[in-house]
Motif scaffolding. Sequence first.
Motif, PDB file in Angstrom:
ATOM      1  N   PRO B  21       0.848  -1.193   0.000  1.00 30.51           N
ATOM      2  CA  PRO B  21       0.000   0.000   0.000  1.00 30.51           C
ATOM      3  C   PRO B  21       0.880   1.237   0.000  1.00 30.51           C
ATOM      4  CG  PRO B  21       0.128  -0.948   2.179  1.00 30.51           C
ATOM      5  CD  PRO B  21       0.871  -1.874   1.277  1.00 30.51           C
ATOM      6  N   HIS B  24       0.502   5.582   4.381  1.00 26.88           N
ATOM      7  CA  HIS B  24      -0.864   5.786   4.839  1.00 26.88           C
ATOM      8  C   HIS B  24      -1.166   7.277   4.958  1.00 26.88           C
ATOM      9  CE1 HIS B  24      -4.309   5.299   7.612  1.00 26.88           C
ATOM     10  NE2 HIS B  24      -4.586   4.524   6.610  1.00 26.88           N
ATOM     11  N   ILE B 166     -10.074   2.542   2.601  1.00 30.96           N
ATOM     12  CA  ILE B 166      -9.238   2.913   3.742  1.00 30.96           C
ATOM     13  C   ILE B 166      -9.183   4.426   3.913  1.00 30.96           C
ATOM     14  CG2 ILE B 166      -6.859   2.885   4.595  1.00 30.96           C
ATOM     15  CD1 ILE B 166      -6.620   0.142   3.094  1.00 30.96           C
ATOM     16  N   ASP B 170     -10.404   6.749   7.142  1.00 34.15           N
ATOM     17  CA  ASP B 170      -9.622   7.803   7.768  1.00 34.15           C
ATOM     18  C   ASP B 170     -10.373   9.119   7.805  1.00 34.15           C
ATOM     19  OD1 ASP B 170      -7.511   6.242   8.355  1.00 34.15           O
ATOM     20  OD2 ASP B 170      -6.325   6.815   6.619  1.00 34.15           O
TER      21      ASP B 170
END
Lengths: 223, 223
Positions: B21, B24, B166, B170
């Motif tokens: 990924p 983040h 995702i 967040d």
Amino acid sequence: MLLLHHLQIKNENNNKKQPKPLPHSHLNHYYCTMSELITYIQSYFGVVQEKDVELIASLFKKTSIKKGEYFLKSGKNSNQLSFIQEGLLRIFVATEDKEITQWISTKGYFVTDLSSFVFQTPSRWNIQALSDTELYTINRDDYTKIGQLIPAWHELEKLFIVRCFIILEDRIFSHLSMTAEERYQFFFAHNKELFNQVPLQYIASMLGMTPETFSRIRKKQLS
Amino acid sequence: MLLLHHLQIKNENNNKKQPKPLPHSHLNHYYCTMSELITYIQSYFGVVQEKDVELIASLFKKTSIKKGEYFLKSGKNSNQLSFIQEGLLRIFVATEDKEITQWISTKGYFVTDLSSFVFQTPSRWNIQALSDTELYTINRDDYTKIGQLIPAWHELEKLFIVRCFIILEDRIFSHLSMTAEERYQFFFAHNKELFNQVPLQYIASMLGMTPETFSRIRKKQLS
DNA sequence: CTAATTTCTTGATATTTATCAAGAGCCAAT
DNA sequence: ATTGGCTCTTGATAAATATCAAGAAATTAG
């Protein structure tokens, strides 16, 4: 055998057709239920192949965790995806001074940190049992097998995750467009049962307000 | 040919390995970029098959819309997925008394109502050009072809959508844990450019505050 | 370039929500 | 049953944010 009770297989819908989304249920789902999944599988494959369902079911193992125990701790990698057979799990983040509850997953829902499960990154959430909880659990390796054995699985899985995506979009929208009171009302309308089952402070946090504000709104609604 | 400039194909990473990924990046993406997609494709397939990239690229057609025109109106079905080559699009909902901006998509991002595109339900959002905008557009039928022609496509697509998921998680978390000022600061830190490009009221709405509050926070930050 | 329109800022004020503190209610373990 | 520990409620107050209104600044259209 494990999951067949939930799978509710019906050999209707003989033609492979485009799955319809569920009615657009703002805010009241997050992770999705097994029966939703199966509705998808059915509409997607047309007739569910009995052997495929058996296969999938056989990969889920019955597990359980006691109240207060952790299903997943933040920082750890998630290697399991579980279906909640019975019980409640709270997904939360612990900051310096307080805990923020991101969601409460109930009976009938899947639970994992999707980010961690898919990408094997450290989990951002803690997931803790709010009551003694029974799960059907599949580990990551076995989950991967499903994709290898059932060719259309990934397409189906995509549809499933898109549904989760949409639910999150709605939840964001609720924070852009609703007051705390409106969020309370909406959530209460769709999740009454939860109010008797978990500490209300967690629901407050999940809806983005303090326990005190929650309590005052609640009083107002009751009268 | 169309997209090859963006695709930035590099024949490195010879082994098929699990995509990592991206770092983040809380709050600063929503729909994802072509280069992100290609990073995925590369790491997923190992070496990108030149012919596959050609195939995918050939299905995207250059289109454009003028400032103020709609890419998609709420209530209509979305039949196209577009990559923004140049320009800005605002995703918003018009309620009785006001408009709520859900997101602003910029150069380098994909845009569609995912819900409508995937499930062919009426779009919940309006998508309108904030400036003259150039797009590479694929229609739904052609998009479907990709999945038919490239077997691993659905798996890749799933990973891509999980990343978007995702990011939304967040964004929800930011509403549970941050004040308006903190959301401003965070967003500004990651999206400075946008502040010169679009009416600030839209950014305010997107962050869940009024234009007046936005203006006051902004003043405070500048001094 | 100018006028019209939209966007942004600012002030005054109202409303919503958070914080702090104390006490009440409820459970669970002994 | 009693104690201790959570959880919830309530009040007083503070802080954050929204609303309303007006004017300034910027942008757009002609």
